[in-house]
Design a protein around this motif. Structure first.
Motif, PDB file in Angstrom:
ATOM      1  N   THR A 104       0.827  -1.205   0.000  1.00  0.00           N
ATOM      2  CA  THR A 104       0.000   0.000   0.000  1.00  0.00           C
ATOM      3  C   THR A 104       0.864   1.259   0.000  1.00  0.00           C
ATOM      4  OG1 THR A 104      -0.143  -0.121   2.393  1.00  0.00           O
ATOM      5  CG2 THR A 104      -1.956  -1.047   1.162  1.00  0.00           C
ATOM      6  N   LEU A 137       1.501   1.773  -3.519  1.00  0.00           N
ATOM      7  CA  LEU A 137       0.275   1.966  -4.298  1.00  0.00           C
ATOM      8  C   LEU A 137      -0.307   3.362  -4.122  1.00  0.00           C
ATOM      9  CD1 LEU A 137      -0.989  -0.179  -6.015  1.00  0.00           C
ATOM     10  CD2 LEU A 137      -2.594  -0.665  -4.197  1.00  0.00           C
ATOM     11  N   ARG A 138      -0.087   3.955  -2.934  1.00  0.00           N
ATOM     12  CA  ARG A 138      -0.767   5.206  -2.596  1.00  0.00           C
ATOM     13  C   ARG A 138      -0.379   6.355  -3.537  1.00  0.00           C
ATOM     14  NH1 ARG A 138       0.273   4.776   2.435  1.00  0.00           N
ATOM     15  NH2 ARG A 138      -1.632   3.739   3.057  1.00  0.00           N
ATOM     16  N   PHE A 165       1.106   6.139  -6.359  1.00  0.00           N
ATOM     17  CA  PHE A 165       0.838   5.703  -7.735  1.00  0.00           C
ATOM     18  C   PHE A 165      -0.620   5.934  -8.108  1.00  0.00           C
ATOM     19  CE2 PHE A 165      -1.053   1.947  -9.872  1.00  0.00           C
ATOM     20  CZ  PHE A 165      -0.717   2.287 -11.164  1.00  0.00           C
ATOM     21  N   ALA A 166      -1.541   5.413  -7.288  1.00  0.00           N
ATOM     22  CA  ALA A 166      -2.954   5.497  -7.655  1.00  0.00           C
ATOM     23  C   ALA A 166      -3.447   6.935  -7.610  1.00  0.00           C
ATOM     24  CB  ALA A 166      -3.787   4.628  -6.718  1.00  0.00           C
TER      25      ALA A 166
END
Lengths: 284, 69
Positions: A200, A203-204, A206-207
């Motif tokens: 995560t 991912l944070r 990135f998203a």
């Protein structure tokens, strides 16, 4: 607005109220924005070659290095303009992030956190620089590399401070729990600490950057699509009005995006310091 | 009536409800806590942002899954 220029070059005459009955889905940006054509390919498996991302990464590294070079070139007790900006950044991160999460011991990791913050912020901010407009962190490889770096640091600090057993037991066995619940709790803690946290963490940013950039691209493409002076009579006035609305939204969301970019960089180092603080603390 | 498009997007919309409520609760209660005890502002803001980050990532995972599934 390079997104508009891109669509003007790529698409045919596709506008609202146009003769060819063209829908927005034909010019709307898709995820293919995030897979640019490589400038140079080496044919290695699982690599993308040298793409626009690589170029932007080099630009962001040079920008960050240039900023620190200029800010610290003539370091003085009475700081100049650029030096006081750099000092404000460092004291802000020291007071708000590292000392809050790691205490005095965190001062040792302050340079790492300041570097990570500025680097991630510049990589994010590449998304709103006219002409470039592609946040480097919108490709999962870049935040993933930084998250792996923090993950390795986290394990290394814990092992160095508490030994291999101390670190891993401290991470997977929460202090003060009764023995009978451990078989249930330990797998959850392993999944949480050794899989969910690093994933995560990467991912944070990135998203957030992917969705933000897609939003901006949709507004820019919408403004271009709805701008049609060639429509008959009153419809051209309507189309210009619509396109103006889309472009106002584009500008507003660009400002909002700048805020999100700084916030994501801040959250990244906040969590990195909180993980490192945990590792320093040992058993929790 | 014909409906075209991708079901993943509806799934993402549903998945974003929970994190939306969560982020609202975190900042709402955080502001309330600061109003009750203004001197604890620095500490509370840090905790608020960590809570925000942990909640927000649920919505972001939903977004990524909507693209890759």
């Amino acid at each position: 607005m390079s997104d508009e220029a891109f669509h003007a070059a790529a698409g045919e005459d596709c506008h609202l109220f146009g003769d060819n009955n063209c829908g927005f889905e034909e010019v709307a940006p898709t995820v293919s924005v995030f897979f640019p054509e490589p400038f140079m390919e080496f044919g290695l498996p699982l690599t993308a070659g040298i793409t626009k991302y690589t170029l932007m990464l080099v630009i962001s590294v040079l920008l960050v290095m240039g900023f620190w070079y200029l800010a610290t070139r003539r370091a003085a007790v009475v700081p100049g303009r650029l030096q006081s900006v750099a000092e404000m950044l460092v004291t802000f991160i020291r007071d708000q992030v590292t000392r809050q999460q790691m205490g005095q011991a965190g001062d040792k990791y302050l340079p790492m956190m300041v570097t990570l913050f500025l680097f991630i912020f510049v990589m994010n901010a590449m998304g709103i620089i006219p002409g470039l407009q592609l946040p480097v962190t919108s490709h999962i490889a870049y935040p993933a590399a930084l998250a792996i770096y923090v993950y390795v640091m986290w394990n290394a600090i814990g092992i160095k401070k508490h030994g291999v057993a101390g670190h891993f037991v401290g991470r997977v066995v929460p202090g003060g729990t009764p023995k009978w619940i451990l078989p249930l709790l330990v797998p959850i803690e392993i999944a949480q600490n050794f899989i969910a946290k690093p994933v995560t963490h990467a991912l944070r940013p990135f998203a957030a950057m992917l969705s933000g950039h897609l939003l901006l691209a949709v507004f820019a493409a919408g403004g271009f699509y709805m701008f049609n002076l060639g429509a008959d009579g009153f419809l051209s006035v309507v189309s210009v009005g619509y396109s103006g609305l889309a472009l106002v939204a584009f500008v507003v969301f660009t400002g909002f995006e700048l805020f999100i970019m700084a916030l994501q960089a801040y959250v990244f180092i906040m969590l990195a310091s909180s993980y490192l603080g945990e590792a320093l603390e040992g058993q929790h | 009536m014909d409906i075209e498009g991708n079901l993943n997007i509806i799934g993402y919309g549903l998945a974003a409800i929970g994190p939306g409520v969560g982020v609202g609760l975190i900042f709402g209660l955080g502001v309330q806590a600061i109003a009750r005890q203004p001197e604890a502002r620095g500490l509370l803001q840090g905790q608020m942002l960590i809570g925000f980050a942990l909640t927000e990532v649920l919505a972001l995972i939903g977004l990524v899954l909507a693209f890759i599934l």
